[in-house]
Structures are given as C-alpha cells and as structure tokens.
Design a protein around this motif. Structure first.
Motif, PDB file in Angstrom:
ATOM      1  N   UNK A 122       3.349  -8.867   0.189  1.00  0.00           N
ATOM      2  CA  UNK A 122       1.845  -9.637  -0.537  1.00  0.00           C
ATOM      3  C   UNK A 122       0.878  -9.455   0.836  1.00  0.00           C
ATOM      4  N   UNK A 123      -0.340  -8.604   0.367  1.00  0.00           N
ATOM      5  CA  UNK A 123      -0.878  -9.090   1.544  1.00  0.00           C
ATOM      6  C   UNK A 123      -2.715  -8.966   0.994  1.00  0.00           C
ATOM      7  N   UNK A 128      -8.095  -3.567  -1.113  1.00  0.00           N
ATOM      8  CA  UNK A 128      -8.133  -3.169  -0.181  1.00  0.00           C
ATOM      9  C   UNK A 128      -6.552  -3.535   0.153  1.00  0.00           C
ATOM     10  N   UNK A 129      -6.227  -5.127   0.419  1.00  0.00           N
ATOM     11  CA  UNK A 129      -5.190  -5.969   0.243  1.00  0.00           C
ATOM     12  C   UNK A 129      -3.993  -5.675  -0.807  1.00  0.00           C
ATOM     13  N   UNK A 130      -4.460  -5.398  -1.702  1.00  0.00           N
ATOM     14  CA  UNK A 130      -3.967  -5.030  -2.883  1.00  0.00           C
ATOM     15  C   UNK A 130      -2.956  -3.817  -3.122  1.00  0.00           C
ATOM     16  N   UNK A 133      -0.344  -3.984  -1.127  1.00  0.00           N
ATOM     17  CA  UNK A 133       1.266  -5.222  -1.478  1.00  0.00           C
ATOM     18  C   UNK A 133       1.980  -4.286  -2.364  1.00  0.00           C
ATOM     19  N   UNK A 134       3.012  -4.113  -1.988  1.00  0.00           N
ATOM     20  CA  UNK A 134       3.887  -3.876  -2.634  1.00  0.00           C
ATOM     21  C   UNK A 134       4.612  -4.007  -3.376  1.00  0.00           C
ATOM     22  N   UNK A 172       2.106  -1.342   8.558  1.00  0.00           N
ATOM     23  CA  UNK A 172       1.473  -3.532   8.108  1.00  0.00           C
ATOM     24  C   UNK A 172       2.489  -4.117   7.110  1.00  0.00           C
ATOM     25  N   UNK A 173       2.816  -5.391   8.235  1.00  0.00           N
ATOM     26  CA  UNK A 173       4.456  -5.919   7.906  1.00  0.00           C
ATOM     27  C   UNK A 173       4.330  -7.368   8.239  1.00  0.00           C
ATOM     28  N   UNK A 174       4.885  -8.157   7.051  1.00  0.00           N
ATOM     29  CA  UNK A 174       5.308  -9.840   7.196  1.00  0.00           C
ATOM     30  C   UNK A 174       6.478  -9.634   7.552  1.00  0.00           C
TER      31      UNK A 174
END
Length: 385
Positions: A122-123, A128-130, A133-134, A172-174
């Motif tokens: 979740x980003x 763009x951030x949506x 989001x996977x 891009x990762x958490x």
C-alpha cells in the motif's frame, strides 16, 4: 444526512478530546488508544513538547510559501538526513504525496519508467501511488491504472529478478506491509533486492510512511536490514498529528529535482515543521528508541502468552510497536467489541487486528490492552465452539 462524502466507514464514536494515550468521546466515555490515529500520534495526543512548538510558531508566522528561505525547513531536514541515508529532503503534506514525489524523482532521474512494487503493498490513493499499490481492491472503479507499474509477490527473490529489465527505474517496497496485513520483509529477501538494484542500476525506494519515526525501534525500519536506500518516504508519525510528508533521497539525485520539477504549496509549512522538529528531537534519542524496542517485545510476549494459543488466532507478528494479530475469520466485529470495551485498534485487511499504540505507551497500559483483547478473543472462541 451527513454533508461529508461517505469515503470512510466510520465507527459509532464521536471524539470530544484526546490526551496522551486516551481518547474521550462526546458522551464522556474514555478509550485507550492503540491505533494512534493510524500510526500518526507516535508521541500520543497533544504531547506538551509538540503543542508548545506549535504555539511558539503560531506567534511567528503560519505561511509565506516556498518562494522564500525558511530556516525552520533546513533545521527539520537536518534531523531527517542525520538519521537516514538521505542527503536531500522534499517536504509535502502526506504519505501519498511523499510517494508521488518518489515515483516522479525515480523516473526523472533515471530516464526510465518501470516501477516494481509488491502484491499486498500500500503506497497511497492518488493516481501514481495507487498504481504503485499492489491491491486490486484499491484500483477497482477508477479505470486503467497508470502504465509501467509491475507487481511481484512479497519475499519472492526470483520473481524480483525476473521482473527487472532495462526499463526498470526503481523497486518500491515496505519493510513491513502495514495495510496489507503486517507482513514483514525477510532479511535475505531485502538483501537480494538491494543487490539486484545495485547490479542493474535500479533505484531502491523504501516506503516508511507507517514504519518510520521510531515505530519499530529504529528511526526507520530499513535500518534493521543493513541496506542503504536511494529514496525514503515518511509521513504519519513525523508531525505528531499535524499533516506532513517528506521524501528523502541521496545527493546523486539532487539535480533531477531542480526548479519547476515538483512542488507543494503547503509543503514545508512552518507549523508542520515546528511539530516535526519537536517529534524528531524526542523520538530520535537512543533511550527512547530502546524503550520502544523493549515495550514492543513486552507486548508480543504478553500477547503470545494470553491469546497466542486461542483457536481464533493463527499468528502474531510485527516489530517494535507495530503488531498484527491474524485471526481465522473476519475481525470487524472483534474490533467493534473492543471499542465498546474501551480499546481502539485497527484492522489490516479483513483478518488482522493491527496494534499501533503511541510510542509513549506504558507497560501498565499494554497489560490493560492485552486483557481486553484476551477477553474479546476468548469470547469469540466460545461463540464458535
């Protein structure tokens, strides 16, 4: 009928005031807050240092725009770069804005377009951030997503290596997938991702919107993994409840964000800067971070002892004061029951109870929360047998 768009599924709780780890509703009921405004109020509600900083800034100026030098921005940025691998900071207003900034910077700096992110990530909710989001449920109803985003399974090293190609700008990762269910990155996986980035001239973006600012016992969660990200995003806990976001990057990326390349009218607002400075001075102290680690360990130990063996609980996981209790069924009714009993918690997906208490929480308050959780989860056990 409410004048507000129904974009939130709100609980039947109307807030009157809050202080420290306690929220009071308009009926005079009090609640122990183990949600902290979705991981925002890391120093609790109305922390005196943050409140004083805001009051002092209110008596100076509120806004002049980013057309002028503001020393308070430089001072706040210094706290962030001295406690991260970043060299430059862009201030904005939220986590989703910070991630938008990171995506733009990565594409502009590399001249490449593809961003690899992870399933259940979740980003944010801007386009763009949506797109980064996977989660399909976040995309549903908004038509085609922005191109060049590619999702691979979390903790799958081979999938990452297969996905990287000559057009890949960034991964891009958490470090811990928060909204996705409190799923922790495996250390070997993180090392492999960092290696793949170095070998292929790909930028590594770490989303620390929820995990940063002391939440896991370090200034940022990536610091548990011995890596050096190119870009880091932060928000939530950074302002102690005042809207703020920040994107940090290495100095090699500085020239890609020259004048006119990106902006935020309210980004770096002096009130937000004052609050952030007060938060960072408090949180980025070794003794404070050690306390977060100890309290996080204590919380997990108490949970494992009290509810870990219940049939309704399938696992308990997390780091520092970011804990998920995965259950064998939907947890929405459990969360409502906990609120009725005076404990505010969150979900992380349909089956996970998420605990994000203020970092100032005491062990006595942890004991109270665990007792309430045990009571509700034990009642649920009885109801399904």
């Amino acid at each position: 009928m409410s004048a507000l768009f129904p974009t939130y599924k709100r609980f039947n709780l109307s807030v009157k005031q809050a202080s420290g780890t306690t929220v009071e509703d308009t009926d005079g009921n009090t609640y122990l807050d183990f949600g902290a405004g979705i991981g925002v109020c890391n120093l609790g509600h109305r922390h005196p240092d943050v409140q004083l900083a805001l009051e002092n800034q209110l008596n100076q100026y509120w806004h002049v725009s980013n057309l002028y030098q503001q020393p308070i921005q430089e001072a706040t940025a210094k706290w962030l770069i001295e406690n991260s691998t970043g060299d430059q900071v862009f201030f904005c207003n939220s986590g989703t804005e910070a991630n938008e900034s990171a995506i733009k910077l990565a594409r502009k700096a590399t001249g490449k377009h593809k961003i690899i992110s992870f399933k259940q990530s979740f980003h944010g909710r801007t386009f763009g951030s949506m797109a980064a989001t996977g989660q399909e449920k976040i995309h549903t109803g908004f038509g085609p997503m922005l191109e060049s985003f590619h999702y691979v399974p979390f903790n799958d090293r081979d999938a990452v290596k297969r996905a990287v190609d000559g057009d890949t700008a960034a991964i891009m990762m958490e470090m811990i997938q928060g909204e996705g269910g409190i799923h922790m990155a495996d250390p070997d996986f993180v090392q492999e991702v960092a290696h793949v980035c170095r070998q292929n001239d790909v930028l590594l973006i770490i989303d620390e919107v929820q995990t940063g600012i002391g939440r896991t016992g370090k200034p940022f969660a990536y610091q548990h993994y011995d890596i050096s990200p190119d870009i880091i995003t932060s928000a939530k806990g950074l302002g102690g409840g005042v809207p703020i976001g920040a994107m940090m990057a290495k100095k090699t990326l500085r020239d890609a964000f020259g004048p006119g390349s990106h902006a935020a009218t309210f980004g770096g607002n002096p009130l937000a800067m004052a609050a952030a400075q007060a938060v960072l001075k408090h949180v980025f102290q070794d003794d404070f971070l050690h306390g977060v680690t100890e309290k996080g360990r204590y919380l997990q130990e108490r949970l494992n002892k009290s509810v870990g063996d219940l049939p309704v609980v399938s696992s308990i996981r997390g780091k520092g004061l970011m804990i998920g209790i995965e259950c064998t069924e939907d947890v929405s009714h459990k969360i409502s029951s906990l609120i009725d009993k005076g404990l505010l918690v969150l979900n992380a997906g349909p089956n996970v109870i998420r605990l994000l208490p203020p970092l100032i929480v005491s062990k006595q308050e942890i004991d109270v929360a665990v007792q309430l959780l045990s009571g509700v989860l034990t009642d649920e056990k009885a109801s399904i047998t």
